[in-house]
Design an enzyme around this catalytic site. Structure first.
Site, PDB file in Angstrom:
ATOM      1  N   ASP A  56       0.876  -1.169   0.000  1.00  0.00           N
ATOM      2  CA  ASP A  56       0.000   0.000   0.000  1.00  0.00           C
ATOM      3  C   ASP A  56       0.909   1.213   0.000  1.00  0.00           C
ATOM      4  OD1 ASP A  56      -1.664   2.133   0.534  1.00  0.00           O
ATOM      5  OD2 ASP A  56      -2.745   1.162   2.177  1.00  0.00           O
ATOM      6  N   SER A 133      -1.840  13.128 -14.927  1.00  0.00           N
ATOM      7  CA  SER A 133      -3.119  13.094 -15.631  1.00  0.00           C
ATOM      8  C   SER A 133      -3.389  14.376 -16.396  1.00  0.00           C
ATOM      9  CB  SER A 133      -4.236  12.871 -14.602  1.00  0.00           C
ATOM     10  OG  SER A 133      -5.511  13.135 -15.152  1.00  0.00           O
ATOM     11  N   TYR A 146      -7.854  14.974  -6.900  1.00  0.00           N
ATOM     12  CA  TYR A 146      -7.030  14.118  -7.758  1.00  0.00           C
ATOM     13  C   TYR A 146      -6.088  14.967  -8.605  1.00  0.00           C
ATOM     14  CZ  TYR A 146      -5.869  10.885 -11.561  1.00  0.00           C
ATOM     15  OH  TYR A 146      -5.206  10.117 -12.488  1.00  0.00           O
TER      16      TYR A 146
END
Length: 245
Positions: A56, A133, A146
């Site tokens: 993780d 992104s 995000y």
């Protein structure tokens, strides 16, 4: 000579596509993922010498443990691809603690934790590839957390390029557009969230149904080119977007 490449978020999506492509090209892939069963399934598909490690990336202790496991089999790695991420839309008013912290620690702190643990394994030469992104510049409503994390990662990547140059470590950002493959049939978001996300984007002229989408396999071609860049050439950022054709 094949490279030893560590890929985070390798259990599905782009991470899985990268693992498959790199393995087919003769690289050795270490697949990291929060859910061991998912990355192990991909590692089993690929076979030896590729292997999976549960990790993780939002937990620094788990990242340290994962890279200690990697070091036992590969004291020297060549590439780290920071691909793991949480993509979830929400408004400020409705943002839960878990949503904010999950996005912040996975999308921004995660690449930092992984890069820090990878540095001793580069051994004088290495390559960090941080996946960001198109939402950094396509201002999509409800996606500020995000996009903000990805924007921060781009800034950090630029700073790392200078900081790590003397250590022989290159840093590249791959800013990717919307991607999918045949296994991606829908979203895991609650239906009301997905509908509101589409509606809010439509209000600012972004029709999600009309935005171009590229296939994961096509995107892996760009990563291959970045990985194969000669040592005397640095690529700071590659921007990818789907074609309407």
């Amino acid at each position: 000579m094949g490279k030893v490449v560590v890929v985070t978020g390798a259990g599905d999506g782009l991470g899985r596509a990268l693992a498959r492509r790199l393995a087919a090209d003769g690289d050795t892939v270490v697949l990291l993922g929060r859910t061991l069963a998912k990355v192990q399934a991909v590692a089993d598909e690929l076979g030896a010498p590729h292997f999976a490690v549960e990790c993780d990336v939002s937990d620094p202790d788990k990242v340290r443990a994962a890279f200690a496991t990697i070091a036992q089999r590969h004291p020297k790695i060549d590439v780290l691809i920071n691909n793991a991420g949480i993509f979830e839309p929400f408004t400020l008013a409705e943002a839960s603690d878990a949503q904010v912290l999950g996005a912040l620690t996975t999308n921004l702190a995660g690449p930092i934790f992984c890069a820090r643990s990878a540095l001793p394994l580069f051994g004088g030469s290495g390559h960090i590839i941080n996946v960001t992104s198109e939402s950094v510049h396509v201002r999509m409503p409800m996606l500020w957390m995000y996009a903000g994390g990805k924007a921060g990662l781009e800034f950090i990547s630029d700073m790392w390029s200078r900081e790590l140059e003397s250590d022989g470590v290159r840093v590249t950002v791959v800013r990717a557009g919307q991607m999918m493959d045949e296994t991606k049939t829908g979203t895991s978001w609650p239906m009301d969230v997905a509908v509101r996300f589409a509606q809010e984007n439509a209000k600012v002229g972004l029709n999600l149904r009309e935005r171009p989408i590229s296939h994961y396999r096509s995107v892996t071609d760009a990563f291959r080119a970045v990985l194969d860049t000669p040592a005397d050439l640095h690529i700071g950022m590659v921007t990818l977007s789907g074609s309407r054709r």
